[in-house]
Design a protein around this motif. Structure first.
Motif, short mmCIF file in Angstrom:
data_model
loop_
_atom_site.label_atom_id
_atom_site.label_comp_id
_atom_site.label_asym_id
_atom_site.label_seq_id
_atom_site.Cartn_x
_atom_site.Cartn_y
_atom_site.Cartn_z
N ASP B 20 6.11 -2.22 10.85
CA ASP B 20 5.70 -2.11 9.46
C ASP B 20 4.21 -1.94 9.27
OD1 ASP B 20 6.08 -5.65 8.66
OD2 ASP B 20 5.09 -4.60 10.29
N GLY B 21 3.51 -1.71 10.38
CA GLY B 21 2.09 -1.40 10.25
C GLY B 21 1.33 -2.53 9.59
N VAL B 22 0.38 -2.16 8.72
CA VAL B 22 -0.51 -3.16 8.16
C VAL B 22 -0.01 -3.76 6.86
CG1 VAL B 22 -2.63 -2.35 9.22
CG2 VAL B 22 -1.79 -1.24 7.17
N LEU B 23 1.01 -3.16 6.27
CA LEU B 23 1.57 -3.72 5.04
C LEU B 23 2.93 -4.31 5.33
CD1 LEU B 23 1.01 -1.27 2.03
CD2 LEU B 23 0.34 -3.64 2.18
N MET B 24 3.26 -5.38 4.64
CA MET B 24 4.59 -5.96 4.81
C MET B 24 5.65 -4.96 4.36
SD MET B 24 3.66 -9.69 3.40
CE MET B 24 5.04 -9.67 2.29
N VAL B 25 6.82 -5.06 4.97
CA VAL B 25 7.85 -4.07 4.70
C VAL B 25 8.20 -3.95 3.22
CG1 VAL B 25 10.29 -3.52 5.04
CG2 VAL B 25 8.85 -4.07 6.99
N ASP B 26 8.40 -5.08 2.56
CA ASP B 26 8.84 -4.96 1.16
C ASP B 26 7.73 -4.39 0.28
OD1 ASP B 26 7.40 -7.28 1.31
OD2 ASP B 26 8.54 -8.26 -0.29
N LEU B 27 6.48 -4.60 0.70
CA LEU B 27 5.38 -3.98 -0.07
C LEU B 27 5.39 -2.47 0.13
CD1 LEU B 27 2.29 -6.32 0.09
CD2 LEU B 27 4.21 -6.25 -1.46
N LEU B 28 5.66 -2.07 1.36
CA LEU B 28 5.74 -0.63 1.63
C LEU B 28 6.85 0.01 0.81
CD1 LEU B 28 5.19 0.35 5.34
CD2 LEU B 28 4.28 1.41 3.27
N HIS B 29 7.94 -0.70 0.68
CA HIS B 29 9.04 -0.17 -0.14
C HIS B 29 8.59 0.01 -1.58
CE1 HIS B 29 12.41 -1.59 2.77
NE2 HIS B 29 11.50 -0.85 3.32
N GLU B 30 7.84 -0.97 -2.08
CA GLU B 30 7.34 -0.86 -3.45
C GLU B 30 6.44 0.36 -3.59
OE1 GLU B 30 7.78 -2.56 -6.29
OE2 GLU B 30 9.29 -3.89 -5.44
N VAL B 31 5.64 0.58 -2.55
CA VAL B 31 4.75 1.75 -2.58
C VAL B 31 5.57 3.03 -2.59
CG1 VAL B 31 3.09 3.06 -1.21
CG2 VAL B 31 2.80 0.60 -1.49
N LEU B 32 6.58 3.10 -1.72
CA LEU B 32 7.40 4.31 -1.64
C LEU B 32 8.17 4.56 -2.93
CD1 LEU B 32 8.72 4.13 2.03
CD2 LEU B 32 6.77 5.38 1.13
N LEU B 33 8.50 3.46 -3.62
CA LEU B 33 9.22 3.61 -4.90
C LEU B 33 8.37 4.30 -5.95
CD1 LEU B 33 11.17 0.26 -5.42
CD2 LEU B 33 12.11 2.52 -5.07
N CYS B 34 7.04 4.24 -5.77
CA CYS B 34 6.14 4.88 -6.74
C CYS B 34 6.17 6.39 -6.61
CB CYS B 34 4.70 4.42 -6.53
SG CYS B 34 4.44 2.68 -6.83
N LEU B 35 6.61 6.88 -5.46
CA LEU B 35 6.53 8.32 -5.22
C LEU B 35 7.74 9.04 -5.79
CD1 LEU B 35 5.32 8.24 -1.52
CD2 LEU B 35 4.03 9.12 -3.47
N PRO B 36 7.49 10.19 -6.42
CA PRO B 36 8.61 11.01 -6.89
C PRO B 36 9.39 11.58 -5.70
CG PRO B 36 6.50 11.84 -7.71
CD PRO B 36 6.20 10.76 -6.74
N ALA B 37 10.56 12.11 -5.99
CA ALA B 37 11.47 12.54 -4.92
C ALA B 37 10.85 13.58 -4.00
CB ALA B 37 12.75 13.09 -5.54
N ARG B 38 10.03 14.45 -4.55
CA ARG B 38 9.54 15.57 -3.75
C ARG B 38 8.63 15.14 -2.60
NH1 ARG B 38 6.40 19.94 -6.66
NH2 ARG B 38 5.94 21.27 -4.89
N PRO B 39 7.53 14.42 -2.88
CA PRO B 39 6.72 13.97 -1.75
C PRO B 39 7.47 13.00 -0.85
CG PRO B 39 5.86 13.11 -3.83
CD PRO B 39 6.90 14.11 -4.17
#
Lengths: 173, 261
Positions: B20-39
């Motif tokens: 999970d690198g430098v961010l905790m997994v659930d935080l990364l998920h939150e980040v990915l949720l911000c991205l629209p489907a295309r990127p």
């Protein structure tokens, strides 16, 4: 403290509305104390629920997961959003401008940005958390998979079969 | 003290703690949720946990759908000849709000644009072998959701010979995994409708699992447009017609006429 009388409750309400008459102490994991207004502290859902549950307001709140540098920055956000009104268009515009400058500064130091994100998550400060995660997401947007792996310290674990599938997916995209 | 889980649905299964690198997994998920489907699509190629998360995790998919309501997409189709002179069909997905072409994909050999329809965010193509393909316009991949899609086939009103009744049949398109590769069969609708419906796109619409057809021929005498309704779930025509507005071809300015005696 709790007298139970209606008049006292009403007085406490009025006191709260003045926002800032009651002060709350937050302590970082390094033992450094930060005194903030209650309105500011209430930006954090974690602290808000502890205060509302009649928790140890007087003793203050130790935050074992947050260091002093991060806490100071988080408080900067909470002060702005907790102590200022956001009723008029101008007031909201001022807050939006604050957010923009705040996140631009954080964006320059990624490790610190992640610390603030984790603190916002731990303290349940919704606005700050949305701000920081969106900022990280925006960085991801313009990056190649390789750059993302580097940025997040992710190790390359794709198998030959995965690579084949990815190639297949890319030709269709 | 364990960090509290987020109230807004951040309780994801941990995909890989070691990766999970430098961010905790659930935080990364939150980040990915911000991205629209295309990127987000491009991130399939980052690592295995992300691949699993982005292509197969129902919790993540649901959270993402809730955060990003489907954009207004239009699907356009264009035929072209490849270098061997064979006709191929390209499918374009256009963002209706900006007019940008979001995606282009070659659908191979298909029939002409008239055989494309979009409904409920799904593009339907009929190819040269009369095989149906259902595409998700966002990913332009074949649909692999758990939902079913039903296709109605009605004899075109213009092709009816005198005295011939319109035949109507229904096909269920299940996703590949549910169907298990079995051949879907057309089911003829019985009893068939006693009136002729127009199959033209202008006179048919599907809302909430019911297909509505304007009747153009049978009831014109009544000075009213009547609408026939077909329940797609029950695969039955509804017994009652819906009364439409007064006939649309009426001369402007006249008041509604009484029924002819």
């Amino acid at each position: 403290m709790a007298t139970g009388s209606g008049a006292a409750a009403a007085a406490a309400d009025a006191e709260e509305k003045e926002s800032g008459s009651r002060m709350i102490t937050l302590t970082s994991n390094e033992g450094k104390a930060f005194v903030v207004t209650e309105a500011s502290a209430r930006q954090s859902a974690t602290i808000r629920s502890m205060v509302d549950d009649g928790g140890c307001v007087d003793k203050g709140f130790p935050l074992p997961n947050v260091d002093s540098k991060t806490l100071a920055r988080v408080i900067q956000y909470c002060d702005e959003h907790g102590n200022k009104e956001a009723h008029t268009v101008d007031e909201r515009a001022a807050l939006a401008k604050f957010d923009k400058d705040f996140i631009a500064e954080l964006d320059a130091d990624k490790a610190f940005l992640y610390d603030v994100t984790m603190a916002a998550n731990y303290l349940h400060i919704q606005g700050l958390f949305a701000l920081t995660t969106q900022c990280i997401a925006d960085t991801i947007k313009g990056k190649t998979p390789e750059e993302i792996r580097t940025a997040f310290g992710i190790e390359y674990d794709l198998t030959a079969q995965d690579e084949e599938e990815i190639k297949e997916e890319d030709t269709h995209a | 003290m364990a960090p509290p889980s987020r109230a807004n649905g951040g309780d994801y299964p941990v995909v890989a703690v070691s990766n999970d690198g430098v961010l905790m997994v659930d935080l990364l998920h939150e980040v990915l949720l911000c991205l629209p489907a295309r990127p987000l699509c491009r991130l399939h190629a980052v690592c295995r946990p992300w691949r699993a998360l982005l292509s197969g995790d129902p919790v993540f998919a649901a959270a993402h759908a809730a955060r990003h309501p489907a954009p207004h997409l239009a699907v356009a189709v264009r035929g072209r000849l490849n270098s061997y002179g064979r006709e191929l069909v390209d499918v374009y997905v256009v963002d209706a709000s900006s007019g940008d072409i979001v995606k282009r994909a070659c659908a191979g050999r298909c029939d002409r644009p008239a055989e494309v329809s979009t409904h409920g965010g799904v593009a339907l193509l009929v190819d040269n072998n009369q095989l149906l393909r259902v595409l998700d316009p966002v990913t332009l991949a074949r649909i692999a959701s758990t939902g079913e899609y039903k296709v109605m086939h009605i004899t075109k009103d213009g092709e009816l010979k005198h005295g011939e009744q319109q035949a109507c049949s229904v096909l269920t398109l299940a996703c590949d995994s549910v169907n298990g590769g079995r051949l879907a069969l057309w089911r003829e609708v019985r009893p068939s409708q006693p009136y002729t419906v127009s199959t033209s796109r202008r006179f048919a619409v599907v809302v909430g699992g019911v297909a509505y057809f304007v009747l153009l021929y049978e009831y014109r005498l009544w000075r009213r447009d009547w609408i026939a309704a077909f329940d797609l779930e029950a695969e039955q025509w509804r017994p009652d017609l819906v009364g439409g507005p007064p006939e649309t071809t009426m001369t402007p300015g006249t008041s509604p006429s009484p029924l002819p005696s």
